[in-house]
Design a protein around this motif. Structure first.
Motif, PDB file in Angstrom:
ATOM      1  N   LEU A  66      30.698  38.744  38.784  1.00  0.00           N
ATOM      2  CA  LEU A  66      30.715  37.330  38.415  1.00  0.00           C
ATOM      3  C   LEU A  66      32.137  36.791  38.292  1.00  0.00           C
ATOM      4  O   LEU A  66      32.349  35.710  37.749  1.00  0.00           O
ATOM      5  CB  LEU A  66      29.960  37.127  37.086  1.00  0.00           C
ATOM      6  N   GLY A  67      33.099  37.537  38.823  1.00  0.00           N
ATOM      7  CA  GLY A  67      34.489  37.107  38.752  1.00  0.00           C
ATOM      8  C   GLY A  67      35.244  37.843  37.669  1.00  0.00           C
ATOM      9  O   GLY A  67      34.660  38.405  36.739  1.00  0.00           O
ATOM     10  N   ALA A  68      36.563  37.839  37.777  1.00  0.00           N
ATOM     11  CA  ALA A  68      37.423  38.531  36.824  1.00  0.00           C
ATOM     12  C   ALA A  68      37.787  37.620  35.665  1.00  0.00           C
ATOM     13  O   ALA A  68      37.649  36.400  35.735  1.00  0.00           O
ATOM     14  CB  ALA A  68      38.693  39.010  37.524  1.00  0.00           C
ATOM     15  N   SER A  69      38.250  38.226  34.576  1.00  0.00           N
ATOM     16  CA  SER A  69      38.810  37.454  33.476  1.00  0.00           C
ATOM     17  C   SER A  69      40.011  36.666  33.986  1.00  0.00           C
ATOM     18  O   SER A  69      40.720  37.109  34.888  1.00  0.00           O
ATOM     19  CB  SER A  69      39.233  38.403  32.351  1.00  0.00           C
ATOM     20  N   ALA A  70      40.251  35.499  33.410  1.00  0.00           N
ATOM     21  CA  ALA A  70      41.263  34.572  33.943  1.00  0.00           C
ATOM     22  C   ALA A  70      42.639  35.213  34.102  1.00  0.00           C
ATOM     23  O   ALA A  70      43.307  35.019  35.120  1.00  0.00           O
ATOM     24  CB  ALA A  70      41.355  33.337  33.046  1.00  0.00           C
ATOM     25  N   ILE A  71      43.075  35.991  33.122  1.00  0.00           N
ATOM     26  CA  ILE A  71      44.433  36.512  33.120  1.00  0.00           C
ATOM     27  C   ILE A  71      44.688  37.478  34.270  1.00  0.00           C
ATOM     28  O   ILE A  71      45.823  37.636  34.726  1.00  0.00           O
ATOM     29  CB  ILE A  71      44.750  37.185  31.763  1.00  0.00           C
ATOM     30  N   VAL A  72      43.631  38.134  34.771  1.00  0.00           N
ATOM     31  CA  VAL A  72      43.800  39.077  35.884  1.00  0.00           C
ATOM     32  C   VAL A  72      43.076  38.580  37.134  1.00  0.00           C
ATOM     33  O   VAL A  72      42.837  39.359  38.065  1.00  0.00           O
ATOM     34  CB  VAL A  72      43.306  40.497  35.512  1.00  0.00           C
ATOM     35  N   SER A  73      42.732  37.311  37.168  1.00  0.00           N
ATOM     36  CA  SER A  73      41.985  36.785  38.314  1.00  0.00           C
ATOM     37  C   SER A  73      42.822  36.783  39.592  1.00  0.00           C
ATOM     38  O   SER A  73      42.278  36.967  40.694  1.00  0.00           O
ATOM     39  CB  SER A  73      41.475  35.371  38.019  1.00  0.00           C
ATOM     40  N   VAL A  74      44.133  36.586  39.466  1.00  0.00           N
ATOM     41  CA  VAL A  74      44.988  36.574  40.660  1.00  0.00           C
ATOM     42  C   VAL A  74      45.028  37.950  41.323  1.00  0.00           C
ATOM     43  O   VAL A  74      44.740  38.072  42.524  1.00  0.00           O
ATOM     44  CB  VAL A  74      46.401  36.065  40.326  1.00  0.00           C
ATOM     45  N   PRO A  75      45.392  39.035  40.586  1.00  0.00           N
ATOM     46  CA  PRO A  75      45.383  40.344  41.251  1.00  0.00           C
ATOM     47  C   PRO A  75      44.003  40.760  41.727  1.00  0.00           C
ATOM     48  O   PRO A  75      43.873  41.426  42.759  1.00  0.00           O
ATOM     49  CB  PRO A  75      45.920  41.304  40.177  1.00  0.00           C
ATOM     50  N   PHE A  76      42.955  40.364  41.002  1.00  0.00           N
ATOM     51  CA  PHE A  76      41.604  40.722  41.432  1.00  0.00           C
ATOM     52  C   PHE A  76      41.244  40.015  42.728  1.00  0.00           C
ATOM     53  O   PHE A  76      40.637  40.617  43.625  1.00  0.00           O
ATOM     54  CB  PHE A  76      40.593  40.376  40.342  1.00  0.00           C
ATOM     55  N   THR A  77      41.619  38.748  42.842  1.00  0.00           N
ATOM     56  CA  THR A  77      41.333  38.002  44.070  1.00  0.00           C
ATOM     57  C   THR A  77      42.052  38.624  45.260  1.00  0.00           C
ATOM     58  O   THR A  77      41.461  38.799  46.341  1.00  0.00           O
ATOM     59  CB  THR A  77      41.767  36.529  43.912  1.00  0.00           C
ATOM     60  N   VAL A  78      43.320  38.967  45.077  1.00  0.00           N
ATOM     61  CA  VAL A  78      44.085  39.608  46.154  1.00  0.00           C
ATOM     62  C   VAL A  78      43.468  40.955  46.498  1.00  0.00           C
ATOM     63  O   VAL A  78      43.360  41.326  47.680  1.00  0.00           O
ATOM     64  CB  VAL A  78      45.561  39.771  45.753  1.00  0.00           C
ATOM     65  N   SER A  79      43.028  41.688  45.489  1.00  0.00           N
ATOM     66  CA  SER A  79      42.396  42.991  45.718  1.00  0.00           C
ATOM     67  C   SER A  79      41.112  42.839  46.532  1.00  0.00           C
ATOM     68  O   SER A  79      40.854  43.611  47.471  1.00  0.00           O
ATOM     69  CB  SER A  79      42.085  43.664  44.375  1.00  0.00           C
ATOM     70  N   GLN A  80      40.300  41.846  46.186  1.00  0.00           N
ATOM     71  CA  GLN A  80      39.054  41.605  46.911  1.00  0.00           C
ATOM     72  C   GLN A  80      39.318  41.216  48.364  1.00  0.00           C
ATOM     73  O   GLN A  80      38.564  41.586  49.270  1.00  0.00           O
ATOM     74  CB  GLN A  80      38.253  40.499  46.225  1.00  0.00           C
ATOM     75  N   ALA A  81      40.408  40.488  48.588  1.00  0.00           N
ATOM     76  CA  ALA A  81      40.713  40.010  49.938  1.00  0.00           C
ATOM     77  C   ALA A  81      41.334  41.083  50.818  1.00  0.00           C
ATOM     78  O   ALA A  81      41.093  41.112  52.027  1.00  0.00           O
ATOM     79  CB  ALA A  81      41.653  38.803  49.854  1.00  0.00           C
ATOM     80  N   THR A  82      42.110  41.971  50.215  1.00  0.00           N
ATOM     81  CA  THR A  82      42.896  42.931  51.003  1.00  0.00           C
ATOM     82  C   THR A  82      42.416  44.370  50.899  1.00  0.00           C
ATOM     83  O   THR A  82      42.755  45.199  51.744  1.00  0.00           O
ATOM     84  CB  THR A  82      44.373  42.886  50.569  1.00  0.00           C
ATOM     85  N   GLY A  83      41.661  44.664  49.840  1.00  0.00           N
ATOM     86  CA  GLY A  83      41.258  46.043  49.607  1.00  0.00           C
ATOM     87  C   GLY A  83      42.310  46.848  48.863  1.00  0.00           C
ATOM     88  O   GLY A  83      42.112  48.039  48.615  1.00  0.00           O
ATOM     89  N   TRP A  84      43.414  46.204  48.492  1.00  0.00           N
ATOM     90  CA  TRP A  84      44.448  46.905  47.732  1.00  0.00           C
ATOM     91  C   TRP A  84      43.956  47.200  46.323  1.00  0.00           C
ATOM     92  O   TRP A  84      43.076  46.533  45.794  1.00  0.00           O
ATOM     93  CB  TRP A  84      45.723  46.075  47.684  1.00  0.00           C
ATOM     94  N   ASN A  85      44.560  48.198  45.691  1.00  0.00           N
ATOM     95  CA  ASN A  85      44.123  48.654  44.378  1.00  0.00           C
ATOM     96  C   ASN A  85      44.308  47.568  43.310  1.00  0.00           C
ATOM     97  O   ASN A  85      45.406  47.033  43.148  1.00  0.00           O
ATOM     98  CB  ASN A  85      44.907  49.915  43.997  1.00  0.00           C
ATOM     99  N   PHE A  86      43.239  47.277  42.579  1.00  0.00           N
ATOM    100  CA  PHE A  86      43.265  46.230  41.564  1.00  0.00           C
ATOM    101  C   PHE A  86      44.245  46.548  40.434  1.00  0.00           C
ATOM    102  O   PHE A  86      45.033  45.698  40.010  1.00  0.00           O
ATOM    103  CB  PHE A  86      41.850  46.036  41.015  1.00  0.00           C
ATOM    104  N   GLY A  87      44.218  47.784  39.944  1.00  0.00           N
ATOM    105  CA  GLY A  87      45.121  48.172  38.869  1.00  0.00           C
ATOM    106  C   GLY A  87      46.576  48.068  39.273  1.00  0.00           C
ATOM    107  O   GLY A  87      47.418  47.593  38.505  1.00  0.00           O
ATOM    108  N   ASP A  88      46.904  48.507  40.495  1.00  0.00           N
ATOM    109  CA  ASP A  88      48.286  48.437  40.970  1.00  0.00           C
ATOM    110  C   ASP A  88      48.746  46.988  41.120  1.00  0.00           C
ATOM    111  O   ASP A  88      49.896  46.651  40.798  1.00  0.00           O
ATOM    112  CB  ASP A  88      48.425  49.172  42.306  1.00  0.00           C
ATOM    113  N   LEU A  89      47.863  46.132  41.617  1.00  0.00           N
ATOM    114  CA  LEU A  89      48.203  44.716  41.751  1.00  0.00           C
ATOM    115  C   LEU A  89      48.387  44.069  40.374  1.00  0.00           C
ATOM    116  O   LEU A  89      49.264  43.209  40.196  1.00  0.00           O
ATOM    117  CB  LEU A  89      47.119  43.981  42.535  1.00  0.00           C
ATOM    118  N   THR A  90      47.587  44.490  39.404  1.00  0.00           N
ATOM    119  CA  THR A  90      47.747  43.985  38.041  1.00  0.00           C
ATOM    120  C   THR A  90      49.101  44.384  37.479  1.00  0.00           C
ATOM    121  O   THR A  90      49.770  43.600  36.800  1.00  0.00           O
ATOM    122  CB  THR A  90      46.617  44.509  37.132  1.00  0.00           C
TER     123      THR A  90
END
Length: 217
Positions: A34-58
């Motif tokens: 249902l989407g990420a929490s606001a504070i980490v929504s940017v790295p999560f969106t990039v992760s969803q688009a690219t497949g890159w690791n969410f934790g590393d992007l955070t």
């Protein structure tokens, strides 16, 4: 002397527990679909688009938050703020751990909503505990606190504005990848309201006992 040592240990223990709960809550939020929490929504969106690791992007985004604090504070910057980066490394490793060991698959809306409530509670409790211990701030809290002090605006207002900025940027990134809601959804909006209420509830019930146990009252 022994009591002071025990209080210090308790303070760090509650702080670390808060960090673990915060990492778990943010990870569970993404698991709902249902989407990420606001504070980490940017790295999560990039992760969803690219497949890159969410934790590393955070970790990358949190490091940028620390750099921003140094720039905003100017001559008032403190080198202690740099400790937010090693903190972020440990914090995002917990996110990767929870991402790997929690097998939940979204798709059942009632179950997703229940998990979202659990995620919001964990996020709120974790954030409240770490802030109450007044040690190293989470970069997300650190940047908001810095903005509030520089602008003279109320902390909650600055938090709301910062969250809206993160969500707006996530929507723009999603649009660039062909799906404006790639990392943002109903869960993002609910968590923006719910986490604040969870923090308020935890502080009302538990903050005073925590401060007494750690000798901070």
């Amino acid at each position: 002397m022994q009591r002071t040592k025990q209080q210090t240990i308790a303070r760090w223990g509650f702080y670390l527990l808060g960090m673990v709960l915060l990492a778990l809550g943010l990870t569970l939020n993404t698991k709902t679909g249902l989407g990420a929490s606001a504070i980490v929504s940017v790295p999560f969106t990039v992760s969803q688009a690219t497949g890159w690791n969410f934790g590393d992007l955070t970790l990358v985004v949190y490091s940028l938050f620390v750099v921003a604090q140094f720039i905003i504070k100017g001559k008032n910057r403190q080198w202690m703020d740099v400790l937010q980066i090693p903190l972020s490394i440990v914090f995002t490793r917990f996110m990767n751990l929870f991402e790997g060991v929690i097998p939940y698959k979204s798709g059942n809306l009632p179950a997703d909503l229940v998990l979202l409530v659990v995620a919001i509670i964990f996020t709120g409790i974790g954030a409240a505990m770490t802030v109450a211990m007044q040690l190293i701030p989470n970069p997300g809290d650190g940047i908001v606190g810095t903005i509030a002090r520089i602008t003279g605006k109320e902390l909650g207002f600055c938090k709301n504005c910062f969250d809206l900025g993160c969500v707006s940027l996530s929507l723009i990134i999603g649009l660039c990848f062909g799906n404006v809601l790639l990392g943002v959804g109903l869960g993002t909006l609910i968590s923006m309201v719910g986490v604040g209420r969870a923090i308020a509830g935890f502080n009302y019930l538990c903050k005073r006992p925590l401060l007494e146990i750690t000798g901070m009252n």
